[in-house]
Design a protein around this motif. Sequence first.
Motif, PDB file in Angstrom:
ATOM      1  N   ALA A  51      -4.846   3.058   0.162  1.00  0.00           N
ATOM      2  CA  ALA A  51      -3.493   3.495  -0.198  1.00  0.00           C
ATOM      3  C   ALA A  51      -3.539   4.909  -0.788  1.00  0.00           C
ATOM      4  O   ALA A  51      -2.743   5.782  -0.421  1.00  0.00           O
ATOM      5  CB  ALA A  51      -2.866   2.526  -1.205  1.00  0.00           C
ATOM      6  N   ILE A  52      -4.473   5.134  -1.697  1.00  0.00           N
ATOM      7  CA  ILE A  52      -4.574   6.443  -2.349  1.00  0.00           C
ATOM      8  C   ILE A  52      -4.976   7.512  -1.326  1.00  0.00           C
ATOM      9  O   ILE A  52      -4.423   8.619  -1.300  1.00  0.00           O
ATOM     10  CB  ILE A  52      -5.579   6.384  -3.522  1.00  0.00           C
ATOM     11  N   LEU A  77       0.830  -1.207   0.000  1.00  0.00           N
ATOM     12  CA  LEU A  77       0.000   0.000   0.000  1.00  0.00           C
ATOM     13  C   LEU A  77       0.866   1.259   0.000  1.00  0.00           C
ATOM     14  O   LEU A  77       0.502   2.269  -0.598  1.00  0.00           O
ATOM     15  CB  LEU A  77      -0.961  -0.025   1.183  1.00  0.00           C
ATOM     16  N   GLU A  78       2.022   1.169   0.640  1.00  0.00           N
ATOM     17  CA  GLU A  78       2.948   2.309   0.614  1.00  0.00           C
ATOM     18  C   GLU A  78       3.353   2.635  -0.828  1.00  0.00           C
ATOM     19  O   GLU A  78       3.483   3.803  -1.195  1.00  0.00           O
ATOM     20  CB  GLU A  78       4.194   2.006   1.451  1.00  0.00           C
ATOM     21  N   GLY A  79       3.587   1.618  -1.622  1.00  0.00           N
ATOM     22  CA  GLY A  79       3.926   1.861  -3.033  1.00  0.00           C
ATOM     23  C   GLY A  79       2.734   2.433  -3.791  1.00  0.00           C
ATOM     24  O   GLY A  79       2.872   3.361  -4.597  1.00  0.00           O
ATOM     25  N   GLN A  80       1.541   1.884  -3.509  1.00  0.00           N
ATOM     26  CA  GLN A  80       0.359   2.301  -4.260  1.00  0.00           C
ATOM     27  C   GLN A  80      -0.080   3.733  -3.943  1.00  0.00           C
ATOM     28  O   GLN A  80      -0.757   4.376  -4.738  1.00  0.00           O
ATOM     29  CB  GLN A  80      -0.785   1.309  -4.021  1.00  0.00           C
ATOM     30  N   LYS A  81       0.332   4.242  -2.784  1.00  0.00           N
ATOM     31  CA  LYS A  81      -0.083   5.603  -2.432  1.00  0.00           C
ATOM     32  C   LYS A  81       0.527   6.649  -3.367  1.00  0.00           C
ATOM     33  O   LYS A  81       0.047   7.786  -3.424  1.00  0.00           O
ATOM     34  CB  LYS A  81       0.281   5.918  -0.973  1.00  0.00           C
ATOM     35  N   THR A  82       1.575   6.258  -4.116  1.00  0.00           N
ATOM     36  CA  THR A  82       2.241   7.235  -4.995  1.00  0.00           C
ATOM     37  C   THR A  82       1.310   7.760  -6.082  1.00  0.00           C
ATOM     38  O   THR A  82       1.577   8.806  -6.672  1.00  0.00           O
ATOM     39  CB  THR A  82       3.502   6.631  -5.659  1.00  0.00           C
ATOM     40  N   LEU A  83       0.221   7.043  -6.347  1.00  0.00           N
ATOM     41  CA  LEU A  83      -0.748   7.553  -7.329  1.00  0.00           C
ATOM     42  C   LEU A  83      -1.261   8.928  -6.909  1.00  0.00           C
ATOM     43  O   LEU A  83      -1.435   9.828  -7.731  1.00  0.00           O
ATOM     44  CB  LEU A  83      -1.906   6.568  -7.493  1.00  0.00           C
ATOM     45  N   ALA A  84      -1.488   9.088  -5.620  1.00  0.00           N
ATOM     46  CA  ALA A  84      -1.983  10.378  -5.114  1.00  0.00           C
ATOM     47  C   ALA A  84      -0.980  11.491  -5.424  1.00  0.00           C
ATOM     48  O   ALA A  84      -1.366  12.591  -5.842  1.00  0.00           O
ATOM     49  CB  ALA A  84      -2.228  10.290  -3.605  1.00  0.00           C
ATOM     50  N   TYR A  85       0.289  11.199  -5.238  1.00  0.00           N
ATOM     51  CA  TYR A  85       1.312  12.226  -5.479  1.00  0.00           C
ATOM     52  C   TYR A  85       1.330  12.659  -6.943  1.00  0.00           C
ATOM     53  O   TYR A  85       1.500  13.829  -7.265  1.00  0.00           O
ATOM     54  CB  TYR A  85       2.704  11.708  -5.086  1.00  0.00           C
TER      55      TYR A  85
END
Length: 338
Positions: free
Chosen positions: A184-185, A152-160
């Motif tokens: 994650a997002i 999930l830490e990797g997937q949160k980069t979509l928000a950035y």
Amino acid sequence: WAPKGSGIWRYATMLPMKAGVTMGEGRTPLVESRLKRNLWVKFEGANPTGSFKDRGMALGVTVAREAGANKVIVASTGNTAASAAAYAARAGLKAYVVLPRGNVARGKLVQAALHGAEILAVEGYFDKALSLVVEYGTRYAYPLNSFNPWRLEGQKTLAYEVYEELGCPDNIVVPVGNAGNIYAIWKGFRELGELGLCNKLPRMIGVQAAGAAPLARAWREGSQSPLFVESPSTIASAIRIGKPVNWVKAFIAVRESGGMFVEVDDADILRAQLALARVDGVGAEPAGAASVAGALALDLPGISVAVVTGHALKDPDVVEVRTTPVASQEELVSVLSR
Ligand code: F0G
């Protein structure tokens, strides 16, 4: 906050590890939709293996390798398997993928085989495959399903990425299956808020397929816990999930953000898939188009971003193919001049 570097590692300052395995995941197209005003589409099908899973897998296999594992395991409706197979190969790890027999789209199976994963087919739905991995698999191999927080830490980069291109939108619309990605997002946006980069955080809108909607049903009926589905059924095989393991996190994302869960039926999903392909030029698998179906059905105020989570090539069998036979020059000319 100083984006620099390749793949998700571009956001290393925001991640729990500073460098690792990458195939240039992320930086996917964010396109303005012509289907509705103020609707944007984040096309995650453009990731290296064709889905958003690659963002999480880059970090996941890096952690697995650092932890000294030489085997990784996932249960999957297909995309996690394809991504785990490819990223494990790149990290020099062996991948085991546990799949619900007959419930996985062809393109995804082919990817898992191509990248050299050992494919274990179980009878039943994804939920059964996941419970086997949780109960038995983790003793022998490092698990890379979305209950693994590194994913999930990797997937949160979509928000950035959305923030960099568009600022902070009013709504993020996400297809929900096992319910990790929506959280994650949300986490990504919450962190942008903590940094003072988002004044107002987006509402998280989770979209489920009507035949596999344990969270959307619970939401509609005001239930505090999910209404698990024993035999989930939808054309969108990626989200054919009756007991989402991350449901608590998904509820948190939706509640904290002032969002909601909704359900769309298969006809809506297929219509959205075609509209997206033929008007916007974006080829989505059915689960990926579910977010667009949701965005089209709802009257959301402000700017919305629909996350199109997987590529059309993943699931070629849902598309009707018609060809026009041409036997001669005359026939060709007659067709072209119609
Ligand atoms: N869209 C696609 C294309 C997916 O493959 C998935 C999940 C989702 C949406 C839902 O994301 O589970 O985080 O809510 N696919 C998993 C898999 C279950 O095994 O590939 P989620």
